[in-house]
Design a protein around this motif. Sequence first.
Motif, short mmCIF file in Angstrom:
data_model
loop_
_atom_site.label_atom_id
_atom_site.label_comp_id
_atom_site.label_asym_id
_atom_site.label_seq_id
_atom_site.Cartn_x
_atom_site.Cartn_y
_atom_site.Cartn_z
N VAL A 4 76.57 59.15 -59.86
CA VAL A 4 75.86 57.93 -59.52
C VAL A 4 75.71 57.88 -58.01
CG1 VAL A 4 75.92 55.42 -59.61
CG2 VAL A 4 76.82 56.76 -61.51
N GLY A 5 74.58 57.47 -57.54
CA GLY A 5 74.40 57.34 -56.11
C GLY A 5 73.06 57.89 -55.69
N GLN A 38 77.51 65.62 -40.87
CA GLN A 38 78.69 65.49 -41.72
C GLN A 38 78.80 66.69 -42.63
OE1 GLN A 38 78.84 62.14 -44.47
NE2 GLN A 38 81.06 62.08 -44.35
N GLY A 43 84.52 63.83 -41.51
CA GLY A 43 83.89 62.64 -40.99
C GLY A 43 82.63 62.97 -40.22
N PRO A 44 81.81 61.95 -39.94
CA PRO A 44 80.59 62.18 -39.15
C PRO A 44 80.94 62.71 -37.76
CG PRO A 44 80.52 60.03 -40.24
CD PRO A 44 81.91 60.56 -40.41
N PHE A 89 72.86 62.40 -40.58
CA PHE A 89 72.58 60.96 -40.62
C PHE A 89 72.06 60.48 -39.28
CE2 PHE A 89 74.58 59.73 -44.59
CZ PHE A 89 75.58 60.65 -44.79
N PHE A 105 73.91 53.18 -40.73
CA PHE A 105 73.57 54.57 -41.03
C PHE A 105 72.39 54.65 -41.98
CE2 PHE A 105 76.87 57.43 -39.36
CZ PHE A 105 77.77 56.51 -38.86
N GLY A 106 71.59 55.70 -41.79
CA GLY A 106 70.53 56.00 -42.73
C GLY A 106 71.09 56.72 -43.95
N TYR B 35 84.90 52.29 -41.31
CA TYR B 35 83.70 52.45 -42.09
C TYR B 35 84.12 53.02 -43.45
CZ TYR B 35 80.62 51.91 -38.00
OH TYR B 35 79.95 51.41 -36.91
N GLN B 37 82.46 55.14 -47.13
CA GLN B 37 81.34 55.84 -47.76
C GLN B 37 81.67 56.05 -49.22
OE1 GLN B 37 80.57 59.83 -46.30
NE2 GLN B 37 78.38 59.60 -46.65
N LEU B 39 80.88 57.56 -52.76
CA LEU B 39 80.35 58.88 -53.08
C LEU B 39 78.84 58.87 -53.25
CD1 LEU B 39 81.05 61.83 -53.74
CD2 LEU B 39 81.21 61.16 -56.14
N VAL B 43 77.12 55.73 -45.20
CA VAL B 43 78.30 55.25 -44.48
C VAL B 43 78.06 53.78 -44.13
CG1 VAL B 43 79.71 55.55 -42.43
CG2 VAL B 43 78.72 57.56 -43.56
N MET B 89 85.47 56.96 -49.52
CA MET B 89 86.06 57.63 -48.35
C MET B 89 86.06 56.61 -47.22
SD MET B 89 87.25 60.52 -47.09
CE MET B 89 86.54 62.08 -47.64
N PHE B 91 86.61 55.86 -43.30
CA PHE B 91 86.63 56.51 -42.00
C PHE B 91 87.07 55.54 -40.91
CE2 PHE B 91 84.81 60.46 -43.18
CZ PHE B 91 83.79 60.23 -44.07
#
Lengths: 115, 116
Positions: A4-5, A38, A43-44, A89, A105-106, B35, B37, B39, B43, B89, B91
Amino acid sequence: GESVGLHLPTLSVQEGDNSIINCAYSNSASDYFIWYKQESGKGPQFIIDIRSNMDKRQGQRVTVLLNKTVKHLSLQIAATQPGDSAVYFCAENWGLGGATNKLIFGTGTLLAVQP
Amino acid sequence: EPEVTQTPSHQVTQMGQEVILRCVPISNHLYFYWYRQILGQKVEFLVSFYNNEISEKSEIFDDQFSVERPDGSNFTLKIRSTKLEDSAMYFCASSARTGGRGEKLFFGSGTQLSVL
């Protein structure tokens, strides 16, 4: 099981080619933009940033272009390498009155570099 | 190069339990953030923290969430009674100076929280 997502847009390029990743941002009042990379399970990671008083900024192998008229940001990667494979991102800063550094974030773009 | 460190890397908990996620920001940084995220999703900003108080928080950051800087090095996120939808997740990030527009955020590698 079923996932899902969001399904990420994917850009597939050959090693050595140039990559261009695009992003549309939402807030016309945003004045600072960042590209993050990422990798899976991490992490980013900051790549490059640009302020709204500029329309282009260059780093090492990367260039960011900003078009405020159409609220569009792009990341160009020169001579793409396998290590560039990741989700990219864009993020815009929605800080209110300079008091905070809230990033929006996009969706992200998956860059897949083919050897 | 200095980095933000987070522990644990994975946390599994039962619904309704309290969890504390831990972060050590970069040592000379003054602004701290959480932050998360989910899945496959974006973010999302949760909260920013400066001078021992919250400077901004999102709608996600309800009364079940709290943050604390218990000493000079750690920054924690507590979820009092976890829900299934808290699985994500998480961050931690920090920035050096004013925390205002134009300050680079450095992110940790995240804590994967799974609520069963």
